[in-house]
Design a protein around this motif. Sequence first.
Motif, PDB file in Angstrom:
ATOM      1  N   LEU A 150      51.659  97.325 -11.648  1.00  0.00           N
ATOM      2  CA  LEU A 150      52.766  97.644 -12.538  1.00  0.00           C
ATOM      3  C   LEU A 150      52.433  97.107 -13.922  1.00  0.00           C
ATOM      4  N   THR A 151      52.674  97.919 -14.943  1.00  0.00           N
ATOM      5  CA  THR A 151      52.409  97.512 -16.315  1.00  0.00           C
ATOM      6  C   THR A 151      53.642  97.801 -17.170  1.00  0.00           C
ATOM      7  N   ALA A 152      53.778  97.067 -18.253  1.00  0.00           N
ATOM      8  CA  ALA A 152      54.874  97.313 -19.192  1.00  0.00           C
ATOM      9  C   ALA A 152      54.406  96.953 -20.589  1.00  0.00           C
ATOM     10  N   GLU A 153      54.725  97.820 -21.544  1.00  0.00           N
ATOM     11  CA  GLU A 153      54.297  97.590 -22.922  1.00  0.00           C
ATOM     12  C   GLU A 153      55.300  98.230 -23.870  1.00  0.00           C
ATOM     13  N   ALA A 154      55.650  97.508 -24.918  1.00  0.00           N
ATOM     14  CA  ALA A 154      56.565  98.022 -25.935  1.00  0.00           C
ATOM     15  C   ALA A 154      55.778  98.563 -27.117  1.00  0.00           C
ATOM     16  N   SER A 155      56.322  99.606 -27.734  1.00  0.00           N
ATOM     17  CA  SER A 155      55.718 100.206 -28.916  1.00  0.00           C
ATOM     18  C   SER A 155      56.848 100.745 -29.791  1.00  0.00           C
ATOM     19  N   GLU A 164      50.792 102.258 -11.144  1.00  0.00           N
ATOM     20  CA  GLU A 164      49.450 102.771 -10.881  1.00  0.00           C
ATOM     21  C   GLU A 164      49.053 102.541  -9.425  1.00  0.00           C
ATOM     22  N   ASP A 165      48.296 103.491  -8.874  1.00  0.00           N
ATOM     23  CA  ASP A 165      47.731 103.315  -7.536  1.00  0.00           C
ATOM     24  C   ASP A 165      46.243 103.625  -7.595  1.00  0.00           C
ATOM     25  N   ASN A 166      45.547 103.387  -6.496  1.00  0.00           N
ATOM     26  CA  ASN A 166      44.111 103.707  -6.455  1.00  0.00           C
ATOM     27  C   ASN A 166      43.824 104.743  -5.359  1.00  0.00           C
ATOM     28  N   GLY A 167      44.715 105.722  -5.284  1.00  0.00           N
ATOM     29  CA  GLY A 167      44.524 106.812  -4.326  1.00  0.00           C
ATOM     30  C   GLY A 167      43.695 107.935  -4.912  1.00  0.00           C
TER      31      GLY A 167
END
Length: 234
Positions: A150-155, A164-167
């Motif tokens: 899981l990622t989070a970023e403000a812009s 994200e997964d690695n499938g």
Amino acid sequence: MDKIKDDRDGIDLKSAFAMVSHDIKNSLGILLKFIGTISESSEMEGCAGIQQCADMEYEVRRINNNLVKLLTLFKVEEGVYLLNVDAHSVKDFLDEALLEHAVIMRQKGIEYDIECDHDLYWYFDRNLMMGVMGNAISNALRYTGDSIRLTAEASPHGLTIGVEDNGEGFPSNILAQQNGFMNPESGFITNNTGLGLFFTQTVLDLHQHDGVRGRVELANRADADGGVFSILLP
């Protein structure tokens, strides 16, 4: 016969649906607690049925989450849902979203990672967005190889939360038709009724700022196998 017919005509099916759904949801909550207890005992005793416990919990939790979505959509449709937008720690929010799936991930050997600034805060309805995240994480767990991130970023454009997964990643035809993938008829997720997509779209439509609504974007990871389900909040 006429009296019976008149009584039946007076039944409020929407209210009946809401009451029955609440009752089922409460029963499923109790069942989930029982499954959790059994799963913990199975892990401690090295029981061979631990995988079956994980699969059972996944399915029961999926049913429970679908009921929560239906009830929420019902309230939105009836105009009785009170949007509760407030500032929240995004890191705490992501931690809580993953915690709901912690037992399943542990039993299935799925690793996880969270990339988010501890000082990042954003305005959103926590309950609604928790439903959106639950749907996204559940789908990632279904299709991943052995890890999710899981990622989070403000812009200046808003807050972007990535699951994200690695499938195997998203099919090329879905990536090429991003504008229509949120429609239940798109076939975005195999064996999916479309409820999760409709719920996600409804929630993101409710999150608006200066005329800009929340949205979803899909991509495949550039550095590895797998897909990225991105939620953008204005």
